[in-house]
Design an enzyme around this catalytic site. Structure first.
Site, PDB file in Angstrom:
ATOM      1  N   CYS A 122      49.773  69.659  50.531  1.00 12.49           N
ATOM      2  CA  CYS A 122      50.758  70.232  49.598  1.00 12.49           C
ATOM      3  C   CYS A 122      51.280  69.246  48.555  1.00 12.49           C
ATOM      4  O   CYS A 122      51.640  69.644  47.460  1.00 12.49           O
ATOM      5  CB  CYS A 122      51.914  70.891  50.342  1.00 12.49           C
ATOM      6  SG  CYS A 122      52.923  69.760  51.307  1.00 12.49           S
ATOM      7  N   LYS A 195      55.987  74.322  63.818  1.00 10.22           N
ATOM      8  CA  LYS A 195      56.628  74.082  62.532  1.00 10.22           C
ATOM      9  C   LYS A 195      57.046  75.414  61.928  1.00 10.22           C
ATOM     10  O   LYS A 195      56.209  76.278  61.667  1.00 10.22           O
ATOM     11  CB  LYS A 195      55.656  73.347  61.602  1.00 10.22           C
ATOM     12  CG  LYS A 195      56.240  73.075  60.221  1.00 10.22           C
ATOM     13  CD  LYS A 195      55.333  72.161  59.408  1.00 10.22           C
ATOM     14  CE  LYS A 195      55.856  71.980  58.007  1.00 10.22           C
ATOM     15  NZ  LYS A 195      54.997  71.126  57.194  1.00 10.22           N
ATOM     16  N   LYS A 248      59.693  71.114  64.669  1.00  9.70           N
ATOM     17  CA  LYS A 248      60.304  70.886  63.361  1.00  9.70           C
ATOM     18  C   LYS A 248      60.785  72.188  62.767  1.00  9.70           C
ATOM     19  O   LYS A 248      60.017  73.163  62.781  1.00  9.70           O
ATOM     20  CB  LYS A 248      59.219  70.263  62.467  1.00  9.70           C
ATOM     21  CG  LYS A 248      59.602  70.058  61.037  1.00  9.70           C
ATOM     22  CD  LYS A 248      58.428  69.508  60.292  1.00  9.70           C
ATOM     23  CE  LYS A 248      58.843  69.454  58.839  1.00  9.70           C
ATOM     24  NZ  LYS A 248      57.775  69.229  57.955  1.00  9.70           N
TER      25      LYS A 248
HETATM   26  C1  PBG Z   1      54.236  68.900  54.385  1.00 10.54           C
HETATM   27  C2  PBG Z   1      55.527  68.569  54.989  1.00 10.54           C
HETATM   28  C3  PBG Z   1      56.805  69.122  54.746  1.00 10.54           C
HETATM   29  C4  PBG Z   1      57.709  68.380  55.505  1.00 10.54           C
HETATM   30  C5  PBG Z   1      56.975  67.419  56.203  1.00 10.54           C
HETATM   31  N1  PBG Z   1      55.636  67.569  55.887  1.00 10.54           N
HETATM   32  C6  PBG Z   1      57.247  70.171  53.804  1.00 10.54           C
HETATM   33  C7  PBG Z   1      56.903  71.555  53.960  1.00 10.54           C
HETATM   34  O1  PBG Z   1      56.245  71.984  54.909  1.00 10.54           O
HETATM   35  O2  PBG Z   1      57.293  72.294  53.062  1.00 10.54           O
HETATM   36  C8  PBG Z   1      59.196  68.585  55.527  1.00 10.54           C
HETATM   37  C9  PBG Z   1      59.992  67.425  55.980  1.00 10.54           C
HETATM   38  C10 PBG Z   1      61.448  67.485  55.696  1.00 10.54           C
HETATM   39  O3  PBG Z   1      62.017  68.503  55.253  1.00 10.54           O
HETATM   40  O4  PBG Z   1      62.089  66.454  55.930  1.00 10.54           O
HETATM   41  N2  PBG Z   1      53.692  70.104  54.703  1.00 10.54           N
END
Ligand code: PBG
Length: 327
Positions: A122, A195, A248
């Site tokens: 991303c 996640k 997460k």
């Molecule tokens: C990449 C990623 C994200 C985060 C960690 N790796 C963003 C998302 O999924 O939009 C978020 C970490 C944070 O908010 O501290 N995919």
């Protein structure tokens, strides 16, 4: 005269008494510090929604890593900010991509530092999604091939742990196969197994310039309303060969952390995400909370919920608090 009830206060009667009966203790060894690294020579810029968090150019990394070492922090997770993005996120798996270069540099400065590489597209795609887009949707199996390439190139650059965060189905299996075929049988996978599609990632997308340019991530990240689905995700990743399982975000998901802890023998990792950090910093800047106590309480609660490790933007602050407490 003794009363007919339990005397719980006996074990809280003094600071030393509380110290010897404490069940969970936070250590600096529990912390993984996220670092944003950008291409180019521009000097570091603070992320406006994340006070104290910076985007670093490579030439500024040495001072930062040296500071971390002095604080006793043993692990970092790297996020890359490329100058150029394209539809297939080629900066993610370029031999000289920003994460690869940053990894090489950190391993040169402090060889024993554990470098975790976030494996996602991303930050490198012009549309901001975590995989390849086809017909307005993220194509799972095609994305897997690019994620495998990304993981191998990160391992080639010297990453100690591969942390895929993209939420494609089968990513642990494909990445494990790729690493093994390339000879990296000893490189562990720290899977973002559970996640959620969370509003708590808002500030991170400022920090990493990675907001999706259309739609959202709800077809690949999880619905915050679901609990059993988290266990299915965790189980798949364990079966596919994950060495660590990340949950997460963390604060609103302590029940999930505990559920996962109870169903696996792998180390569980909490990601204390950007929005959780920003809320504390904002309240603290207003003088509404005692930041140090709040942060220690939050992170200790994660340990109590069952994690072995915490990825947190507070890592430097916490290492500093713990150092001072020991004195
Ligand atoms: C990449 C990623 C994200 C985060 C960690 N790796 C963003 C998302 O999924 O939009 C978020 C970490 C944070 O908010 O501290 N995919």
């Amino acid at each position: 005269m003794s009363q007919n009830f339990d005397r719980h206060r006996r074990l809280r009667s003094s600071a030393f008494m509380r110290d010897i009966v404490r069940e969970n203790v936070l250590h600096t060894d529990d912390l993984i510090y996220p670092i944003f690294v950008k291409e180019g020579q521009e000097s570091k810029t603070e992320v406006s929604s994340m006070p104290g968090v910076f985007q670093f150019s490579l030439h500024e990394l040495e001072a930062e890593v040296t500071e971390l070492t002095e604080l006793g922090i043993k692990a970092i997770i790297l996020f890359g900010l490329p100058d150029d993005k394209d539809a297939v996120g080629s900066g993610a798996y370029h031999q000289h991509g920003i994460v690869q270069e940053a990894t090489r540099l950190v391993k040169k400065i402090v060889p024993e530092m554990i470098v975790v590489a976030d494996t996602c597209l991303c930050e490198f795609t012009d549309h901001g999604h975590c995989g390849v887009v086809k017909n307005e949707t993220v194509d799972n199996d095609e994305s897997l091939q690019l994620l495998k390439k990304t993981a191998i190139s990160q391992a080639e650059a010297g990453a100690d742990i591969i942390a895929p965060s993209n939420m494609m189905d089968g990513f642990v299996k494909i990445i494990r196969e790729g690493l093994d075929e390339a000879g990296y049988i000893d490189i562990p996978i720290m899977s973002y197994a559970v996640k959620y599609a969370s509003a708590f990632y808002g500030p991170f997308r400022d920090a990493a310039n990675s907001a999706p340019q259309f739609g959202d991530r709800k077809t690949y990240q999880m619905d915050p309303a679901n609990r059993l689905e988290a266990l299915r995700e965790a189980k798949s990743d364990e079966r596919e060969g994950a060495d660590f399982l990340i949950v997460k975000p963390s604060l609103s998901y302590m029940d999930i952390i505990r559920d996962v802890r109870n169903q696996t023998n792998l180390p569980v990792v909490a990601y204390n995400v950007s929005g959780e950090y920003a809320m504390v910093k904002a309240a603290s800047a207003n003088g509404w909370i005692d930041e140090e106590r709040i942060v220690l309480e939050m992170l200790t609660s994660m340990k109590r919920a069952g994690v072995s490790l915490i990825i947190t933007y507070f890592a430097k602050d916490v290492a500093t608090y713990l150092k001072e407490m020991r004195r």
